[in-house]
Enzyme design. Structure first.
Site, PDB file in Angstrom:
ATOM      1  N   HIS A 139       5.484  19.625   0.107  1.00  0.00           N
ATOM      2  CA  HIS A 139       5.869  19.516  -1.300  1.00  0.00           C
ATOM      3  C   HIS A 139       5.399  20.737  -2.093  1.00  0.00           C
ATOM      4  O   HIS A 139       6.170  21.339  -2.850  1.00  0.00           O
ATOM      5  CB  HIS A 139       5.285  18.236  -1.904  1.00  0.00           C
ATOM      6  CG  HIS A 139       5.488  18.109  -3.378  1.00  0.00           C
ATOM      7  ND1 HIS A 139       6.749  17.955  -3.935  1.00  0.00           N
ATOM      8  CD2 HIS A 139       4.611  18.134  -4.424  1.00  0.00           C
ATOM      9  CE1 HIS A 139       6.626  17.878  -5.267  1.00  0.00           C
ATOM     10  NE2 HIS A 139       5.350  17.986  -5.582  1.00  0.00           N
ATOM     11  N   ASP A 239       5.444   8.280  -9.128  1.00  0.00           N
ATOM     12  CA  ASP A 239       4.971   9.085 -10.253  1.00  0.00           C
ATOM     13  C   ASP A 239       6.186   9.707 -10.947  1.00  0.00           C
ATOM     14  O   ASP A 239       6.521  10.873 -10.739  1.00  0.00           O
ATOM     15  CB  ASP A 239       4.016  10.169  -9.725  1.00  0.00           C
ATOM     16  CG  ASP A 239       3.420  11.008 -10.838  1.00  0.00           C
ATOM     17  OD1 ASP A 239       3.325  10.516 -11.975  1.00  0.00           O
ATOM     18  OD2 ASP A 239       3.045  12.166 -10.565  1.00  0.00           O
ATOM     19  N   LYS A 259       4.538  13.387 -17.265  1.00  0.00           N
ATOM     20  CA  LYS A 259       4.122  12.413 -16.254  1.00  0.00           C
ATOM     21  C   LYS A 259       3.596  11.120 -16.887  1.00  0.00           C
ATOM     22  O   LYS A 259       3.591  10.081 -16.233  1.00  0.00           O
ATOM     23  CB  LYS A 259       2.978  13.003 -15.415  1.00  0.00           C
ATOM     24  CG  LYS A 259       3.299  14.324 -14.753  1.00  0.00           C
ATOM     25  CD  LYS A 259       4.087  14.121 -13.492  1.00  0.00           C
ATOM     26  CE  LYS A 259       4.188  15.426 -12.712  1.00  0.00           C
ATOM     27  NZ  LYS A 259       4.838  15.222 -11.424  1.00  0.00           N
TER      28      LYS A 259
HETATM   29 CA    CA Z   1       2.629  13.470  -8.757  1.00  0.00          CA
END
Ligand code: CA
Length: 421
Positions: A139, A239, A259
């Site tokens: 990622h 998330d 977020k």
């Molecule tokens: Ca995250």
């Protein structure tokens, strides 16, 4: 004493093939029913939810000496705070009650057994502090390649410490809670001044989170060898992320409002005890990490992960298949690093893994990576395509371990996107 992990155990409750919840799982959650709206502690087996408050009231856990208040409780925090010796013994005792041949418990089952589709599962943990790590090399490499330099995708610190930031605990919601598309400040490509409005690049992040089950004192550090004593169990974690808001706001202190509008957890906390048969080694760490991050033995777990998107009125379509074992940094290292400066942790704290991407393009754990910043849209069965999430989309994350006919699952973390207000 019965060991709940004994693979030969069967229950007097029928467990359908492919169920996430055999007698070897026995996760913990919080539920209520229409006829009894008081929240209380439960476990899952097959297609049933088991009321542990009633079991305790019936003195079925008598030798464990746990007060009714621990079970008649809005959250699992008090149960976890009993300590692992007691919660392990409780899980083994539940297995003893639900095992084939326990006629006494079976005769009492009308008191404590509920069909799972007749109960409401609630947010299981009162989360004090929430930390989000960034522990998937795939990622971090993908994001670094897209936004910075493909030849130096990882920043210089990445292989030396498990990068993380402090997230927002108040907006963590349980599976099934709709998520409103956030509004925020963005700098559109080519524009010369920022705008405020609905996020256009709404994304999920496939993560897992561990729940802290034992507190430390301020100033105390937890070693990698001790860390698992402080980890009660794991949940699925989405998330949700607003990429356009994130891109404009994150420099220099990291993500903030991109977020904090919502994160979704699965309703069941699967204990580390139940995951024990699925321990595996992690990726080789090169260069060698500093001594406080070194560890012995297998500290990762083989947990298969999937993400599906279900368009409004349409069929769910799997868009990602990944695995928890791909993570470069394990939970023990994350917790050792987290406490290495003396920062205290508390029962109920949540530590999320960061997006769990694998090595192949179909294992990327976010739309940002799956659609490669929108340049490779995903074709959906209904003829539409997705670069990011649309209003009405439901994102469903699932996870399970499977080996030698034993399947230990997490249920699902699901949330539907509502239009911005
Ligand atoms: Ca995250």
């Amino acid at each position: 004493m019965i060991n709940a992990n004994d693979p030969s155990l069967n229950s007097w409750i029928e467990v359908p093939a492919g169920s996430d919840f055999p007698i070897q799982n026995l996760p913990f959650g919080i539920f209520r029913t229409e006829s009894n709206p008081a929240p209380r502690v439960c476990t899952a087996i097959g297609d049933y939810v088991v009321d542990l408050a009633v079991m305790n009231y019936l003195t079925l856990f008598d030798e464990l000496d746990i007060s009714n208040e621990v079970f008649n409780n809005r959250y699992l925090n008090d149960l976890m705070a009993l300590g692992k010796a007691k919660t392990k013994a409780l899980r083994n005792r539940i297995a003893d009650l639900l095992r084939e041949g326990n006629e006494e418990a079976k005769d009492l089952s009308w008191h404590f057994l509920h069909p799972a589709d007749k109960v409401e599962l609630l947010m299981p943990v009162k989360v004090g502090d929430y930390t989000d790590f960034y522990s998937s090399m795939e990622h971090a490499t993908n994001v670094g390649t897209m936004f910075r330099d493909p030849d130096n995708a990882l920043l210089p610190n990445w292989k030396h410490l498990p990068v993380g930031y402090h997230g927002r605990a108040s907006s963590i919601v349980v599976s099934g809670t709709p998520v409103r598309r956030p509004k925020g400040q963005q700098m559109p490509d080519g524009a010369d001044k920022p705008v405020f409005g609905p996020c256009r690049l709404l994304d999920f992040e496939l993560e897992m989170a561990f729940v802290v089950g034992r507190s430390t004192e301020l100033g105390q550090s937890v070693s990698t060898a001790e860390a698992e004593d402080y980890i009660f169990g794991l949940m699925l974690f989405n998330d949700w992320s607003a990429r356009d808001i994130q891109k404009w706001e994150y420099v220099p202190l990291g993500p903030f409002l991109a977020k904090s509008f919502a994160s979704t957890v699965s309703p069941w906390v699967v204990t580390l005890d139940a995951l024990e048969p699925f321990r595996v080694g992690g990726p080789k760490q090169e260069p060698a990490v500093l001594p406080y991050l070194q560890y012995d033995g297998h500290k990762s777990y083989d947990i298969r992960l999937e993400v599906a998107i279900q368009p409004e009125g349409g069929q769910a379509q799997t868009v990602c298949r990944s695995n928890f074992k791909y993570l470069y940094w394990n939970m023990s290292q994350q917790l050792a690093h987290h406490t290495s400066n003396g920062c205290n942790i508390n029962v109920g704290d949540l530590c999320a893994s960061g997006t769990i991407s694998g090595p192949t393009p179909d294992s990327y754990g976010s739309m940002l990576e799956l659609s490669w910043r929108g340049t490779r849209p995903i074709a959906m069965a209904d003829g539409t395509e997705r670069k990011f999430l649309l209003d009405g989309d439901t994102v469903v994350m699932r996870g399970y371990c499977e080996r030698d006919g034993l399947r230990i699952g997490f249920g699902k973390a699901s949330g539907r996107v509502l239009p911005a207000e």
